[in-house]
Design an enzyme around this catalytic site. Structure first.
Site, PDB file in Angstrom:
ATOM      1  N   TYR A  51      20.760  74.316 -40.697  1.00 55.78           N
ATOM      2  CA  TYR A  51      21.680  73.592 -39.791  1.00 55.78           C
ATOM      3  C   TYR A  51      21.942  72.147 -40.260  1.00 55.78           C
ATOM      4  O   TYR A  51      22.880  71.504 -39.800  1.00 55.78           O
ATOM      5  CB  TYR A  51      21.113  73.488 -38.371  1.00 55.78           C
ATOM      6  N   HIS A 105      14.296  82.451 -41.186  1.00 58.54           N
ATOM      7  CA  HIS A 105      15.574  82.390 -40.455  1.00 58.54           C
ATOM      8  C   HIS A 105      16.336  83.716 -40.470  1.00 58.54           C
ATOM      9  O   HIS A 105      16.828  84.167 -39.440  1.00 58.54           O
ATOM     10  CB  HIS A 105      16.446  81.277 -41.060  1.00 58.54           C
TER      11      HIS A 105
HETATM   12  N1  LIG Z   1      18.165  82.213 -35.344  1.00 58.57           N
HETATM   13  C1  LIG Z   1      19.465  82.275 -35.484  1.00 58.57           C
HETATM   14  O1  LIG Z   1      20.004  82.891 -36.427  1.00 58.57           O
HETATM   15  C2  LIG Z   1      20.336  81.594 -34.461  1.00 58.57           C
HETATM   16  C3  LIG Z   1      21.696  81.934 -34.360  1.00 58.57           C
HETATM   17  C4  LIG Z   1      22.464  81.290 -33.382  1.00 58.57           C
HETATM   18  C5  LIG Z   1      21.881  80.318 -32.571  1.00 58.57           C
HETATM   19  N2  LIG Z   1      20.567  79.986 -32.710  1.00 58.57           N
HETATM   20  C6  LIG Z   1      19.943  78.911 -31.906  1.00 58.57           C
HETATM   21  O2  LIG Z   1      20.312  79.075 -30.569  1.00 58.57           O
HETATM   22  C7  LIG Z   1      20.937  77.891 -30.085  1.00 58.57           C
HETATM   23  C8  LIG Z   1      21.918  78.216 -28.998  1.00 58.57           C
HETATM   24  O3  LIG Z   1      22.905  79.123 -29.481  1.00 58.57           O
HETATM   25  P1  LIG Z   1      24.253  79.369 -28.694  1.00 58.57           P
HETATM   26  O4  LIG Z   1      25.082  78.139 -28.775  1.00 58.57           O
HETATM   27  O5  LIG Z   1      24.840  80.628 -29.185  1.00 58.57           O
HETATM   28  O6  LIG Z   1      23.680  79.520 -27.200  1.00 58.57           O
HETATM   29  P2  LIG Z   1      24.269  79.814 -25.764  1.00 58.57           P
HETATM   30  O7  LIG Z   1      23.229  79.362 -24.821  1.00 58.57           O
HETATM   31  O8  LIG Z   1      24.720  81.234 -25.657  1.00 58.57           O
HETATM   32  O9  LIG Z   1      25.575  78.920 -25.651  1.00 58.57           O
HETATM   33  C9  LIG Z   1      25.541  77.523 -25.527  1.00 58.57           C
HETATM   34  C10 LIG Z   1      26.982  77.062 -25.383  1.00 58.57           C
HETATM   35  O10 LIG Z   1      27.470  77.465 -24.109  1.00 58.57           O
HETATM   36  C11 LIG Z   1      28.367  76.501 -23.660  1.00 58.57           C
HETATM   37  N3  LIG Z   1      28.450  76.595 -22.189  1.00 58.57           N
HETATM   38  C12 LIG Z   1      27.479  76.369 -21.286  1.00 58.57           C
HETATM   39  N4  LIG Z   1      27.912  76.593 -20.041  1.00 58.57           N
HETATM   40  C13 LIG Z   1      29.213  76.969 -20.151  1.00 58.57           C
HETATM   41  C14 LIG Z   1      30.224  77.329 -19.211  1.00 58.57           C
HETATM   42  N5  LIG Z   1      29.985  77.362 -17.900  1.00 58.57           N
HETATM   43  N6  LIG Z   1      31.441  77.666 -19.683  1.00 58.57           N
HETATM   44  C15 LIG Z   1      31.710  77.647 -21.019  1.00 58.57           C
HETATM   45  N7  LIG Z   1      30.800  77.289 -21.959  1.00 58.57           N
HETATM   46  C16 LIG Z   1      29.552  76.967 -21.531  1.00 58.57           C
HETATM   47  C17 LIG Z   1      27.797  75.184 -24.135  1.00 58.57           C
HETATM   48  O11 LIG Z   1      28.841  74.280 -24.313  1.00 58.57           O
HETATM   49  P3  LIG Z   1      28.778  72.739 -23.794  1.00 58.57           P
HETATM   50  O12 LIG Z   1      28.435  71.943 -24.993  1.00 58.57           O
HETATM   51  O13 LIG Z   1      30.168  72.486 -23.317  1.00 58.57           O
HETATM   52  O14 LIG Z   1      27.763  72.678 -22.705  1.00 58.57           O
HETATM   53  C18 LIG Z   1      27.164  75.574 -25.470  1.00 58.57           C
HETATM   54  O15 LIG Z   1      28.033  75.341 -26.554  1.00 58.57           O
HETATM   55  C19 LIG Z   1      21.535  77.270 -31.342  1.00 58.57           C
HETATM   56  O16 LIG Z   1      21.793  75.894 -31.176  1.00 58.57           O
HETATM   57  C20 LIG Z   1      20.427  77.527 -32.334  1.00 58.57           C
HETATM   58  O17 LIG Z   1      19.392  76.581 -32.171  1.00 58.57           O
HETATM   59  C21 LIG Z   1      19.797  80.624 -33.629  1.00 58.57           C
END
Ligand SMILES: NC(=O)c1ccc[n+]([C@@H]2O[C@H](COP(=O)([O-])OP(=O)(O)OC[C@H]3O[C@@H](n4cnc5c(N)ncnc54)[C@H](OP(=O)(O)O)[C@@H]3O)[C@@H](O)[C@H]2O)c1
Length: 303
Positions: A51, A105
């Site tokens: 990242y 990862h």
């Molecule tokens: N191991 C892996 O391969 C892997 C892959 C993907 C992710 N990850 C980890 O998981 C973390 C989270 O991933 P994710 O972003 O996919 O998680 P998520 O919890 O599914 O989504 C978070 C996103 O949801 C948005 N959100 C929250 N409430 C909302 C609403 N009411 N309406 C619309 N959008 C809303 C947030 O935007 P706002 O900024 O506007 O609040 C944020 O961008 C990553 O940062 C990373 O650390 C790991």
């Protein structure tokens, strides 16, 4: 019921919700968001060498003035680089002496996961990471092979998990449960962010109304009901507070969890639309065949 830390199979404990610094935050200076997250109350930060956000996590940790023991820091090994070198670079970026959790990862990029895992065991023995785990291991045979040929079992498996892929993930989750490997769920908000307007919306709204919560919070309660750690993220204070307030909410009932599972099994709106399109094509083809048959048959009768 509060989001209590979850016990890992190595005796350590992991906070049940993490603030992630990947997805849309990758490659950006996100120090202010991480600082905000820590201020609001997140103690568990998830990053990865890939990242390129480790140095911003390091900056925010330093700024917070918190004792090392008050934070739980996860980072992930990328690929190609020797592991001892990579973990030391990550620690330097983060300004830390040890990681709470170090993950492989992506197994797709690792030629021999058993060999890589041996190096991970050494990282743990050397005290550079308290716990070690894997991410994106969704192949049951791969996980069983790894466990069979290793001294230490992975403590966690961080995977994509939301109501629309739950049934796909269930076999790997069952193997994780058998070996007390804690599942960490990323992208769990997909029903809201990626697939709004799908079948899961209905049970999410119903549960949200009953407990006076938001659909986002209900998704996180569903993750909790599956025994998984929530790995989420946000750029807004309001959302960060909304996420952490899940701690003050009651658990979902078994029926609510079952309703969300059943709705998720129908698939996201895009899948349903695709299935309908296939059905429509099949029906149209059927009509054409019947018409050809009728015209041909009628022609033969007339002849
Ligand atoms: N191991 C892996 O391969 C892997 C892959 C993907 C992710 N990850 C980890 O998981 C973390 C989270 O991933 P994710 O972003 O996919 O998680 P998520 O919890 O599914 O989504 C978070 C996103 O949801 C948005 N959100 C929250 N409430 C909302 C609403 N009411 N309406 C619309 N959008 C809303 C947030 O935007 P706002 O900024 O506007 O609040 C944020 O961008 C990553 O940062 C990373 O650390 C790991």
């Amino acid at each position: 019921m509060p989001l209590e830390p979850i016990l890992l199979n190595d005796g350590n404990k992991i906070p049940a919700i993490a603030y992630g610094t990947g997805s849309k935050m990758k490659y950006h200076d996100i120090t202010q968001y991480i600082e905000q997250a820590i201020e609001v109350g997140f103690s568990h930060i998830d990053t990865a060498a890939f990242y390129q956000t480790e140095k911003y996590v390091g900056k925010a940790i330093k700024e917070s003035g918190l004792a090392r023991s008050e934070l739980f820091i996860t980072t992930k090994y990328p690929r190609d680089v020797p592991i001892q070198k990579s973990v030391k670079e990550s620690l330097a970026n983060l300004g830390l002496q040890y990681l709470d959790l170090y993950l492989i990862h992506q197994p797709l990029f690792i030629p021999d996961i058993v060999k890589t895992w041996k190096d991970f065991e050494k990282v743990q023995q050397d005290g550079l990471a308290k716990s070690i785990g894997i991410s994106n291991v969704v192949d049951v045979q791969q996980l069983e092979h790894l466990i069979k040929h290793s001294e230490v079992k992975p403590a966690v498996n961080q995977i994509e998990l939301h109501p629309y892929n739950y049934y796909k993930m269930k076999p790997i989750m069952d193997v994780c449960a058998k070996h007390k490997i804690v599942v960490e769920a990323y992208s769990s908000l997909s029903p809201i962010t990626t697939y709004p307007g799908g079948p899961v919306d209905v049970p999410l709204k119903a549960a949200a109304q009953r407990i006076g919560a938001t659909p986002t919070q209900v998704v996180f309660l569903w993750v909790k009901a599956k025994g998984a750690v929530i790995v989420t993220t946000s750029t807004t204070k309001a959302h960060m507070e909304e996420y952490l307030a899940v701690s003050d909410l009651p658990d979902l009932t078994k029926e609510e969890v079952a309703d969300i599972d059943a709705a998720g099994a129908k698939g996201p709106p895009s899948d349903i639309a695709a299935r309908l399109a296939i059905n429509t094509k099949e029906k149209a083809l059927g009509v054409v065949i019947v018409m050809i048959f009728l015209v041909y048959g009628w022609g033969r009768i007339c002849y």
